[in-house]
Design a protein around this motif. Structure first.
Motif, PDB file in Angstrom:
ATOM      1  N   PHE A  13      29.795  62.613   7.724  1.00  0.00           N
ATOM      2  CA  PHE A  13      30.940  61.729   7.965  1.00  0.00           C
ATOM      3  C   PHE A  13      32.140  62.496   8.533  1.00  0.00           C
ATOM      4  N   ALA A 379      28.473  56.335  11.129  1.00  0.00           N
ATOM      5  CA  ALA A 379      28.021  57.391  10.243  1.00  0.00           C
ATOM      6  C   ALA A 379      27.144  56.874   9.124  1.00  0.00           C
ATOM      7  N   SER A 383      23.313  57.967   8.334  1.00  0.00           N
ATOM      8  CA  SER A 383      22.988  58.635   7.057  1.00  0.00           C
ATOM      9  C   SER A 383      21.810  57.981   6.367  1.00  0.00           C
TER      10      SER A 383
END
Length: 383
Positions: A13, A379, A383
């Motif tokens: 991030f 992000a 992830s």
């Protein structure tokens, strides 16, 4: 001088920190704000900037308060204490006055009651007190036939749904929020700020529009008796302003459920994380069917108060439709006039919260949320 960015981001991030820093660098020297996000119940972003600010500083979040109010309603629907398709009068008999007797709770929550304000307006003292607002609205004739159209009930929707909660449970909406949502999750988001926490409050600073922005504001249609002026209570002899409302200790103490909440970005994001995800070993507040129900669009099209295209779920804004089309279908939350934004995107597991001190142009979610939400969502998917 470039402002320092404080706080942390999880691995993956880092681009969110960079986007936040880039935005802050271009803002006024006295910018203050916070950004927080969770993904599947894990805090992944916790950032802030501004002199004297930390992650626990508290800001007026205006209509982002409506998210807390209607999370309470969602929990009570999930419990079976409230039923969406019952008439409001089942809980609140006095509401039947002036042709409102057929309105269901579902339509009330979806801004379809036609009860955006009072012909005579409210006093500042009344707007701080949901019970006073609800009592006066019970006798008001609606401004359109209930259920046939919708318009943003800006200053009163929390009082209306809150009165239904009080009649059904014997507890105020604020008390239910404190007992079932805020306290168990230790959230820095209050509907009624205790005296002891007053030193953490950062008073709202008014907007400072540029000359072109002021021209836009001046060109907006206005009038003393429009639906918009009634909905925002600006048709009264001494209408006051949003900053004064938020900076009133009476408002902060009582936490009116339409626009009187005080919180940090951590509190906003944490609430939506708790709604949809397991957080710190606690099960999600909402079951999947309830999440789908509150995020389902109930009102979409021309908003009679905003005079623009708008969309709402059950007390929440339909966040993807209203603000960020790249989010998943069924995302739900609420922005605030000062610039705050908060929502849950159940499909990505993202819960987002943003606060700022200075009122943002032109009102509602501050424009920087577009780039910040995009960075966090990208992000989160990676992830």
């Amino acid at each position: 001088m470039t402002q320092e960015i404080h706080g942390t981001v999880a691995d993956g991030f880092e681009a969110v920190r960079e986007e936040f820093a880039a935005f802050v660098a271009g803002e006024l020297p006295d910018y203050e704000g916070q950004l927080c996000a969770y993904v599947h119940g894990r805090k992944v972003v916790d950032l802030w900037a501004g002199e004297g600010v930390d992650g626990g500083s508290l800001y007026a979040v205006f209509s982002s308060t409506k998210g807390a109010a209607h999370l309470v309603a969602a929990l009570l629907v999930q419990d079976g204490t409230l039923e969406l398709d019952r008439k409001v009068t089942y809980y609140w008999p006095e509401f039947a006055a002036e042709g409102k007797g057929g309105l269901t709770l579902r339509d009330l929550l979806a801004h379809r009651a036609g009860l955006v304000g009072l012909d005579a307006g409210f006093t500042a003292q009344e707007l701080a007190d949901d019970r006073a607002v609800a009592e006066r609205l019970a006798d008001q004739r609606p401004f359109w036939r209930p259920g046939t159209a919708f318009g943003y009930h800006a200053l009163v929707i929390g009082a209306l749904s809150g009165e239904v909660v009080r009649r059904a449970t014997g507890r105020t909406l604020q008390e239910v929020y404190e007992e079932r949502i805020r306290a168990p999750h230790s959230l820095d988001f209050f509907l009624g700020l205790p005296d002891a926490l007053e030193p953490r409050y950062r008073p709202v600073q008014p907007m400072t529009p540029t000359a072109p922005q002021q021209a836009v504001l001046d060109a907006q249609p206005s009038g003393p008796h429009t639906l918009s002026s009634i909905a925002f209570n600006t048709h009264v002899p001494e209408p006051g302003d949003l900053e004064g409302h938020a900076n009133s200790r009476a408002v902060r103490a009582k936490g009116p459920a339409s626009a009187g909440g005080v919180g940090a970005a951590r509190g906003l994001a944490g609430m939506y994380a708790a709604a949809i995800s397991e957080v710190d070993g606690r099960a999600p507040l909402l079951k999947p069917d309830t999440v789908a129900e509150v995020g389902q669009i109930h009102s979409v099209g021309y908003d009679l108060v905003a005079r623009a295209h708008r969309s709402y779920g059950l007390g929440f804004q339909a966040t993807a439709e209203a603000w960020y089309p790249f989010l998943g279908a069924g995302a739900f939350g609420h922005s605030g006039a000062g610039g705050s934004q908060a929502f849950a995107d159940p499909r990505s597991g993202l819960a987002y919260g943003y606060t700022r001190r200075r009122m943002a142009f032109p009102g509602g979610a501050a424009p920087e949320n577009e780039r910040l939400v995009k960075a966090v969502h990208t992000a989160a998917l990676a992830s």
